[in-house]
Design an enzyme around this catalytic site. Structure first.
Site, PDB file in Angstrom:
ATOM      1  N   HIS A  92       0.816  -1.218   0.000  1.00  0.00           N
ATOM      2  CA  HIS A  92       0.000   0.000   0.000  1.00  0.00           C
ATOM      3  C   HIS A  92       0.848   1.265   0.000  1.00  0.00           C
ATOM      4  CE1 HIS A  92      -3.440   2.523   0.490  1.00  0.00           C
ATOM      5  NE2 HIS A  92      -4.223   1.599   0.994  1.00  0.00           N
ATOM      6  N   ASP A 151     -13.821  -3.225 -17.995  1.00  0.00           N
ATOM      7  CA  ASP A 151     -14.194  -4.101 -19.099  1.00  0.00           C
ATOM      8  C   ASP A 151     -12.978  -4.320 -19.999  1.00  0.00           C
ATOM      9  OD1 ASP A 151     -15.234  -5.439 -21.243  1.00  0.00           O
ATOM     10  OD2 ASP A 151     -16.873  -4.048 -21.615  1.00  0.00           O
TER      11      ASP A 151
END
Length: 469
Positions: A173, A410
């Site tokens: 992170h 997508d």
């Protein structure tokens, strides 16, 4: 569902940015990055329906994924780089070395013991079933001079023949926050969907990330110093890990847009000034109240009525902080750029008849205070607030956000049929995402012990019904 057996590894590939496109570069860690040095990995899973065979995927889809990932890393090169940890007192920093550093991509096939439909289901499931599709970050390398080099990210594509694929991400992170990760995924996705063409040929590509202002972000009051001291005092050679919780399950719940609007209407009616409340505030307030009710009932310890519960939220500082006299940190900034805010509410208010209103008011006030203040001036006090939060009973935080639009990924296979933020199992975090059906609802992901999850589901559903009347 039975424990997921490890998938068969088909190949491991090192994905490099196109040769010569990124010069060898070093980047300092800012005071936004330093708090994450000792914390667990950030882990995301994206599930996509795919009805064809493994051979079809390897032939028709994988080459384009690799090519577009390589081009994406030209701009997001710290994800291919390493954290360099020199001997103390020199601070760690990020490095990308052309021709040497890369992002590890693992391609695997399910052994057939796991049902893709079960893995992507919203219903409660043992947290371990997802671990087989979550890649493990490679161990650090130690040079002869005692310099440690830790990889920053690893990715895994797992194929479920005739059912679907899963793209798993494990990352440290301290390299970047969720805004940057979402930016990276959407850039890669857009290139992949456009068949990996050169970025100039694609008008739909997001703007590339900004690395230029990192060197000019000043640390107000040596904020990073304390975090580095804790990092050095611990075993800085290993990325943070956590013990496997016993009997823990994870589940996803959905609140529809109508249910959220009912909540907003009730909170507005009950408030003294009847001012509108944000969607973010009401669904977070409602979920927090439901969780604390569950945890108190489960613990069997009522506690003092004046006990205070704390919720940690994160405010994106992009476009809100200036790294120079006139220049704000841009929205495309690559790195961590979030400020922690601690929301505190007394137990008697949080669990009272108007607990959601009390939580909403506290959230609204805290967000307003953070957005109206000079965040840089308040930065030296962030650590004190986080320590107060961490030492309290049932400290709660949030992961993800609907505004990140994680379901917009997508790759030419359609949008994800499920997205999971896996690192919430480390405890205390609630994951939020936009509803996958595009109805402007919200998905709530949570990990709890099995009996506690059953109680939480009941309290959450009862609360939703209460606000529908």
């Amino acid at each position: 569902m039975a424990h997921l057996q490890p998938p068969n590894i088909i190949e491991t590939t090192h994905i490099f940015p196109p040769k010569g496109t990124v010069p060898s570069t070093t980047l300092p860690l800012t005071f936004f990055d330093a708090p994450w040095l000792n914390l667990p990995l950030s882990e995301f899973l994206f599930f996509f329906s795919y009805q064809n065979s493994t051979d079809c995927f390897l032939k028709d889809i994988l080459p384009n994924l690799k090519q577009s990932l390589s081009i994406t890393l030209k701009h997001f090169f710290p994800y291919a780089g390493k954290l360099i940890i020199p001997p103390r007192p020199d601070p760690p920093y990020l490095r990308y070395k052309d021709g040497e550093d890369s992002l590890l991509l693992i391609v695997a096939e399910s052994t057939g013991t796991a049902d893709f439909n079960d893995l992507k289901a919203d219903s409660a499931k043992d947290i371990r079933v997802l671990h087989g599709v979550m890649p493990k970050l490679p161990p650090p390398h130690v040079s002869p001079e005692g310099i440690l080099m830790r990889p920053t990210r690893v990715m895994q594509v797992t194929i479920f023949p005739g059912a679907g694929i899963c793209i798993g991400n494990s990352a440290t992170h301290f390299v970047a926050d969720g805004v940057t990760f979402s930016h990276f995924m959407k850039y890669w996705m857009t290139l992949t969907k456009s068949k990996g063409q050169d970025p100039a040929a694609t008008l739909l590509l997001p703007s590339p990330p900004d690395h230029s202002c990192r060197n000019m972000i000043k640390d107000p009051g040596e904020v990073a110093k304390g975090h580095l001291e804790r990092f050095w005092s611990q075993n800085s050679g290993k990325h943070s890990s956590h013990a496997m919780p016993e009997n823990m399950v994870r589940a996803t719940f959905t609140m529809s847009r109508k249910q959220i609007e009912n909540l907003k209407h009730w909170v507005t009616e009950q408030s003294e000034n009847q001012s509108p409340v944000s969607t973010f505030v009401v669904y977070l307030a409602f979920t927090w109240v439901s969780l604390i009710k569950t945890l108190i009932e489960d613990s069997g310890k009522e506690g003092d009525k004046d006990e205070v519960f704390h919720l940690m939220i994160n405010v994106d500082c992009r476009n809100r902080l200036k790294y120079a006299e006139t220049e704000p940190i841009p929205q495309t900034y690559f790195g961590n750029c979030i400020a922690p805010g601690i929301v505190s509410v007394k137990k008697r208010d949080l669990l009272g008849k108007k607990g959601v209103l009390a939580a909403s008011d506290a959230l609204t006030a805290r967000i307003s205070d953070m957005l109206s203040s000079d965040l840089l001036k308040t930065a030296p006090s962030w650590g004190q607030g986080v320590r107060k939060w961490a030492m309290s009973r049932f400290p709660t935080s949030i992961a993800g956000a609907p505004k990140l639009r994680m379901y917009d990924m997508d790759f030419g296979l359609g949008k994800p049929c499920k997205m999971d933020i896996a690192h919430i199992e480390t405890g205390g975090s609630i994951a939020f995402a936009e509803s996958r059906d595009g109805s402007n609802g919200v998905e709530i992901g949570i990990a709890l012990e099995k009996k506690t999850m059953d109680a939480f589901a009941m309290i959450l559903q009862e609360g939703i019904k209460e606000f529908e009347t």
